[in-house]
Structures are given as structure tokens and as C-alpha cells.
Write an enzyme that holds these catalytic residues in place. Structure first.
Site, mmCIF file in Angstrom:
data_model
loop_
_atom_site.group_PDB
_atom_site.id
_atom_site.type_symbol
_atom_site.label_atom_id
_atom_site.label_comp_id
_atom_site.label_asym_id
_atom_site.label_seq_id
_atom_site.Cartn_x
_atom_site.Cartn_y
_atom_site.Cartn_z
ATOM 1 N N HIS A 53 5.862 -27.675 -7.054
ATOM 2 C CA HIS A 53 4.999 -26.488 -7.017
ATOM 3 C C HIS A 53 3.742 -26.745 -6.196
ATOM 4 O O HIS A 53 3.238 -27.863 -6.132
ATOM 5 C CB HIS A 53 4.680 -25.969 -8.424
ATOM 6 N N ASP A 63 0.703 -24.979 -6.430
ATOM 7 C CA ASP A 63 -0.613 -24.769 -7.052
ATOM 8 C C ASP A 63 -1.036 -25.967 -7.892
ATOM 9 O O ASP A 63 -0.210 -26.785 -8.306
ATOM 10 C CB ASP A 63 -0.602 -23.507 -7.922
ATOM 11 N N ASP A 118 -0.722 -33.371 -9.424
ATOM 12 C CA ASP A 118 0.243 -32.423 -9.995
ATOM 13 C C ASP A 118 0.140 -31.128 -9.194
ATOM 14 O O ASP A 118 -0.766 -30.350 -9.424
ATOM 15 C CB ASP A 118 -0.101 -32.225 -11.470
ATOM 16 N N GLU A 120 2.924 -22.339 -10.836
ATOM 17 C CA GLU A 120 3.601 -23.039 -11.934
ATOM 18 C C GLU A 120 2.669 -23.201 -13.123
ATOM 19 O O GLU A 120 3.077 -23.080 -14.280
ATOM 20 C CB GLU A 120 4.078 -24.422 -11.454
ATOM 21 N N GLU A 121 1.404 -23.472 -12.805
ATOM 22 C CA GLU A 121 0.456 -23.851 -13.871
ATOM 23 C C GLU A 121 0.127 -22.715 -14.832
ATOM 24 O O GLU A 121 -0.451 -22.944 -15.881
ATOM 25 C CB GLU A 121 -0.852 -24.375 -13.248
ATOM 26 N N ASP A 181 8.309 -32.968 -10.574
ATOM 27 C CA ASP A 181 7.053 -32.623 -11.246
ATOM 28 C C ASP A 181 6.893 -33.335 -12.579
ATOM 29 O O ASP A 181 6.638 -32.716 -13.595
ATOM 30 C CB ASP A 181 6.978 -31.100 -11.442
HETATM 31 ZN ZN LIG Z 1 3.163 -29.702 -12.299
#
Ligand SMILES: [Zn+2]
Length: 224
Positions: free
Chosen positions: A77, A79, A107, A140-141, A164
Site C-alpha cells: 500500500h 499510504d 509501513d 490501507e491505513e 505488508d
Molecule cells: Zn501497512
């Protein structure tokens, strides 16, 4: 061969671009430019029409050299948890940190950087491989919105790996806990503090009482 210096430099370049959830456009454009440099033809889907963000998910297809090999998809991802603007990477004893004013964005830029470097290495070394699909998702977050809003007909692969999660190379996570959100409104009862305070009901006390009676929370068992 994976070029470690190039990998780290590219990671730092990727995290230096602001990329909060729903506003990954700059990051998406950077990733698409890099994919074009790799000789690929990246495309953006229309997930943002559903998420309300500034861009959709980015996709690319690496044509394989081995016919009939399983098609693999790798996903990461774009973001990161805010604040993501003006990230400055600090190296201490071989470990990368932010300077403390933003998140690092490891991340999930580690996943993004790993995917780009892997394709670069495949091409440079002429490694025989099947078709590989790359997918870089948005938001995603805040609830995997990019995946939820994805037109799944874009997926052409037989198997997919999500880049991830932490852990040693070769480690694969194949299950994760489910999350339920429960919204409860607790209403108290007003009373005059001087005349009849005993008639009041404190909503916070009630909520605390209810929470303290939950059967379990935190780690429920070895896998939950
Ligand atoms: Zn992540």
C-alpha cells in the site's frame, strides 16, 4: 542481484513524498514514473471514485519469460500513517528512523521498494520467471479502502502476496485477526449538584462499569 544501496536510496526517496491516506497522488505518480523506467506500462484504476481520495490503485504487469508458470501478484500500500509531510530519514547504527517529527513510512514503503527492486533485479539478471502483476493500493491505513474499492477483474494472477508485515525473509503470514467496531452511546442523567445530587447518573461511571465487565480483551488466546 538485489542492490542493497539502491534499495535503501529508493526507499528514502519513496518516504520523502507525502502520502497520507486518501491523498497518495504524489506517491502514485512517483511509483508510476519508476515503473515506466522499468519498461512497464502502469495503469491507475478508479478506486478513488469510491474512496473519495486523490488517486486510484496503481497496477503494472511484468510479462513472464516462462510460459504456463503460475502468475504471481505482489501488493503493497502507498499510504502511511500521518504526519507524512517532510519526512527526513536518519540513519543510526544501520537502522533507518524518521527525525521524530513525522512517521518514517516504513509501513508500507518497504513493500513498495522491495517490489520495485525485485523487478529491476529480475530484468537486469535476465532471471526466468512467470507473469508478475504488481499492485500498489491506496488508503490501507483507514480500512483497506483501496482493496475494498478495487475492481477485482483487474486481478490476473493465480496467487498473491501482500508485502505488508514485519519478520524475517521467507516468513509468510497467512492469517490475521478480524476487527469489529462497536459503537455505544451511554447517556447519564442530569441532576442539580446542590439540591439533589443523588438523583444524577454519571455516564462515564456507567461506561467504565460496563467496560470492566467485558469477559476478555487484548490477547484472547494464542492466535487471537
Ligand atoms: Zn501497512
Amino acid at each position: 542481484m538485489i542492490n542493497k544501496t539502491r534499495l535503501i536510496d529508493e526507499f528514502i526517496e519513496l518516504v520523502s513524498v507525502p502520502c497520507p491516506s486518501k491523498d497518495e497522488k504524489q506517491e502514485a505518480e512517483l511509483i508510476m514514473a519508476k515503473l515506466r523506467e522499468l519498461g512497464l506500462e502502469p495503469e491507475m484504476d478508479k478506486a478513488h471514485e469510491k474512496t473519495g481520495g486523490t488517486c486510484g490503485n496503481v497496477w503494472a504487469y511484468v510479462k513472464g519469460t516462462v510460459p504456463n508458470a503460475p502468475k504471481l501478484l505482489f501488493e503493497a500500500h502507498m499510504d502511511s500513517v500521518a504526519p507524512t509531510t517532510g519526512t527526513k530519514v536518519v540513519r543510526k547504527n544501520g537502522v533507518l528512523y524518521s527525525d521524530g517529527t513525522t512517521t518514517l513510512g516504513g509501513d508500507d514503503k518497504v513493500g513498495v521498494a522491495a517490489m520495485l527492486e525485485a523487478v529491476r533485479a529480475l530484468k537486469e539478471d535476465g532471471v526466468a520467471h512467470g507473469d508478475v502483476q504488481l499492485c500498489f493500493t491506496v488508503s490501507e491505513e483507514i480500512g483497506c479502502l483501496g482493496v475494498v474499492s478495487m475492481d477485482q477483474s483487474w486481478i490476473k494472477a493465480d496467487y498473491g502476496y501482500c508485502m505488508d508485515i514485519g519478520g524475517a525473509p521467507g516468513e509468510i503470514t497467512y492469517a490475521a485477526p478480524k476487527l469489529y467496531d462497536i459503537y455505544v452511546t451511554v447517556k447519564g442523567k442530569a441532576a442539580h449538584a446542590g439540591i439533589a445530587p443523588e438523583e444524577g447518573v454519571n455516564a462515564i461511571m456507567l461506561a467504565a462499569d460496563a467496560l470492566s465487565k467485558l469477559p476478555a480483551y487484548g490477547r484472547l488466546d494464542s492466535e487471537t
